[in-house]
Every structure is written in structure tokens, then in C-alpha cells.
Scaffold this active site. Structure first.
Site, mmCIF file in Angstrom:
data_model
loop_
_atom_site.group_PDB
_atom_site.id
_atom_site.type_symbol
_atom_site.label_atom_id
_atom_site.label_comp_id
_atom_site.label_asym_id
_atom_site.label_seq_id
_atom_site.Cartn_x
_atom_site.Cartn_y
_atom_site.Cartn_z
ATOM 1 N N SER A 176 77.214 -17.063 53.432
ATOM 2 C CA SER A 176 77.360 -15.814 53.922
ATOM 3 C C SER A 176 76.217 -15.050 54.506
ATOM 4 O O SER A 176 75.449 -15.496 55.450
ATOM 5 C CB SER A 176 78.166 -15.093 52.755
ATOM 6 O OG SER A 176 78.726 -13.952 53.425
ATOM 7 N N ASP A 210 88.264 -18.071 57.033
ATOM 8 C CA ASP A 210 87.397 -17.476 56.734
ATOM 9 C C ASP A 210 87.263 -16.002 57.310
ATOM 10 O O ASP A 210 87.696 -15.882 58.494
ATOM 11 C CB ASP A 210 86.218 -18.028 57.086
ATOM 12 C CG ASP A 210 84.929 -17.943 56.180
ATOM 13 O OD1 ASP A 210 84.580 -16.954 55.806
ATOM 14 O OD2 ASP A 210 84.337 -19.139 55.992
ATOM 15 N N HIS A 216 86.489 -18.134 52.464
ATOM 16 C CA HIS A 216 84.963 -18.049 52.641
ATOM 17 C C HIS A 216 84.444 -18.423 51.490
ATOM 18 O O HIS A 216 83.103 -18.532 51.439
ATOM 19 C CB HIS A 216 84.897 -16.322 52.572
ATOM 20 C CG HIS A 216 83.500 -15.935 52.614
ATOM 21 N ND1 HIS A 216 82.752 -16.383 53.837
ATOM 22 C CD2 HIS A 216 82.596 -15.241 51.796
ATOM 23 C CE1 HIS A 216 81.772 -15.750 53.912
ATOM 24 N NE2 HIS A 216 81.517 -14.926 52.837
#
Length: 307
Positions: free
Chosen positions: A104, A242, A269
């Protein structure tokens, strides 16, 4: 999870951060968690299993989160300073050149690290990231639109009014989180514990008030044009659902000269939590191939087992 060796690292700014070392392998996998401001627990706990395969797995709580110091100066929450922090941690722990895995926000950090310290990078895994934030904002608008025109209008009204703490706005964010952050019915303990300890100071300064709204100092960041300079082999990972969408990962993959793309169809995610039976074999195959071919000219797209 095996208990890690814990080390404190003093930064040049005078603050300390806490690092975690699993295993004693000759090859190091260096983890950068998401956030910013999110403790590393949710990422290092599942990846610690790689220490059983002979890897030394190293993570750290970035400044401002977890067991690290938590200063209040907003000037500290800048990408370039975090890149310098990562290098200080690597050097202080005497890791030598490393294999990177950023998740991320960690993909932003390690993309910039690859461009700044290429001599220290053996390979890089960019998991669930986006390196063109204006493009990502368009993708997030598309995901938000799936809630319906009335809900989207409500969200935009609360954002304009500064009332995003309203229950109806928070209800919409909760739906988006369960669709696009983690699709598991019950979220893992390491994830919920990290989320409960999230320092929103760095997060708000750099990103914004939530996962689907970008107002911070990274909102115009785009490193896609520069990623062609990253020569190290890279693996780009993404969940099909995601929040940082497959379209974002495809842009990264296309920009990198020596990369592979793997999309996990049942994940959003957090594929290492949502789909570990598919995620970890892909990571292992990449890392093992990089290590095996390092002595014979390196890994190329043609030679990668997941091509």
C-alpha cells in the site's frame, strides 16, 4: 508467529524507531507497511512465515506509529524523509543489499527508495499499491460510484461540509472497506490490532481522512514516468477487488522494465490475509528465482516462472 528479535534504531532527527527481525537467513526481505501511521504488525505477522524458508524477514514501525516514537511535527510526514528513514534502518541493522516488499503506502515508499538507493536493492515486490495518485483518485471515484448516485452525492456533501464523522458517511466507508480493503467476514487479529493503533497524524497529512479521499501532500504524486529507471526485478501484486485497483498495478507493471504482475481473484487490499494459499507461493517463487539467478546474470521477464 515466531517471536522476533527487537532492535531500536536512532534516527538522525533524534527519534527512535523499532525494528523486528525474524530468522537468520543470508537473504533479507525488508518490509514497509501501509498507512502511513499504521503499525507494522498486520504485515510482519503473516510474512514472518517466510523465515521458515530460510529468509531473514525484517520490518519496522515507521516513525509515528507502533512502538516507535510519535512526534507531533507535521513537517516530518514527507515521503523523502521516510525514504531516508528506511535507509537509516537498513544501514543500522547492517542488512546489506535487500529484497524489498512494500504494501500500500509502502509501495510509494519503496518505489522512491529504489530510485534513490538502487545499489541497495536486489528485487522489489510492490503489493497493492499505486504510483500515480491522480489516476488512483479516478479509480476510487469509480468504486465509490458503485454505491449508487444518491450515496455518492451524500458522501461528497459531507466531504464538502467537513462532516465526514456523520454516521451515514461512515456507513458508506464501512461498506467500501469490506468490499475493497479486506473481504474476510472476520478480520485477522493482527490487522484489527494495527488499525486500532493507527496514528492519523501522518496519514491525514500525507493522504487524507480515509482510504477513499486524497487531500494530503501526496495527492499529486506520480512516479510512473520515472519507474523505467528501476532496473531491479519487480513483482507487482494486487487483489482483483483492491481499493488500489488492478488498473493501478497494470500502470506500474507497464512502466517497470523488469517486472511481473500477479492478480489474486478472491482478494481486495490484503491478499496475504485473504488468499494466503495463492499469495505466498507467488512471493516464494519470485524470491527464489531472483536468488537462484543472481549468480547467472539476473532475472529477466523471459526467465520468470510466473510469466
Amino acid at each position: 508467529m515466531t517471536e522476533p528479535q527487537v532492535r531500536r534504531v536512532r534516527l538522525e532527527e533524534g527519534f527512535e524507531v523499532q525494528a523486528y527481525i525474524y530468522g537468520e537467513g543470508d537473504e533479507t526481505l525488508f518490509l514497509a507497511n501501509g498507512g502511513p501511521g499504521l503499525p507494522s504488525l498486520y504485515l510482519r505477522e503473516p510474512h514472518a512465515r517466510l523465515a521458515r524458508d530460510g529468509w531473514r524477514v525484517v520490518a519496522w514501525d515507521q516513525l509515528g506509529c507502533g512502538a516507535s516514537d510519535r512526534p507531533q511535527d507535521p513537517a516530518l510526514w514527507a515521503l523523502e524523509r521516510y525514504v531516508a528513514e528506511a535507509e537509516q534502518v537498513r544501514a543500522a541493522l547492517d542488512l546489506g543489499p535487500v529484497h524489498l516488499l512494500g504494501h500500500s503506502w509502502g509501495t510509494w515508499l519503496f518505489t522512491e527508495y529504489c530510485l534513490t538507493h538502487p545499489e541497495q536493492v536486489k528485487s522489489c515486490i510492490l503489493a497493492d499499491g499505486a504510483c500515480d495518485i491522480p489516476h488512483l483518485v479516478g479509480e476510487l471515484d469509480r468504486l465509490r460510484s458503485a454505491l449508487g448516485a444518491e450515496t455518492l452525492a451524500m458522501m461528497r456533501r459531507h466531504e464538502a461540509e467537513g462532516s465526514i464523522d456523520h454516521p451515514e458517511y461512515q456507513a458508506a466507508i464501512t461498506i467500501l472497506n469490506y468490499r475493497h480493503v479486506c473481504r474476510l467476514q472476520a478480520w485477522p487479529d493482527s490487522l484489527t490490532a494495527a488499525l486500532a493503533d493507527w496514528n492519523m497524524g501522518p496519514y491525514g497529512e500525507m493522504q487524507g481522512p480515509n482510504e477513499f479521499t486524497y487531500t494530503g501532500n501526496m495527492k499529486d504524486w506520480n512516479r510512473i514516468p520515472a519507474m523505467g529507471a528501476i532496473a531491479a526485478p519487480c513483482l507487482v501484486l494486487c487483489g482483483a477487488h483492491d481499493e488500489l485497483t488492478p488498473a493501478c498495478s497494470e500502470k506500474m507493471h507497464a512502466a517497470l522494465p523488469n517486472s511481473w504482475l500477479k492478480i489474486f481473484e478472491a482478494s481486495s487490499h490484503m491478499p496475504f490475509h485473504e488468499e494466503p494459499e495463492a499469495y505466498f507461493p507467488a512471493v516464494r517463487a519470485f524470491l527464489e528465482e531472483v536468488a537462484a539467478r543472481a549468480a547467472v546474470g539476473g532475472l529477466t521477464r523471459k526467465s520468470h516462472p510466473c510469466r
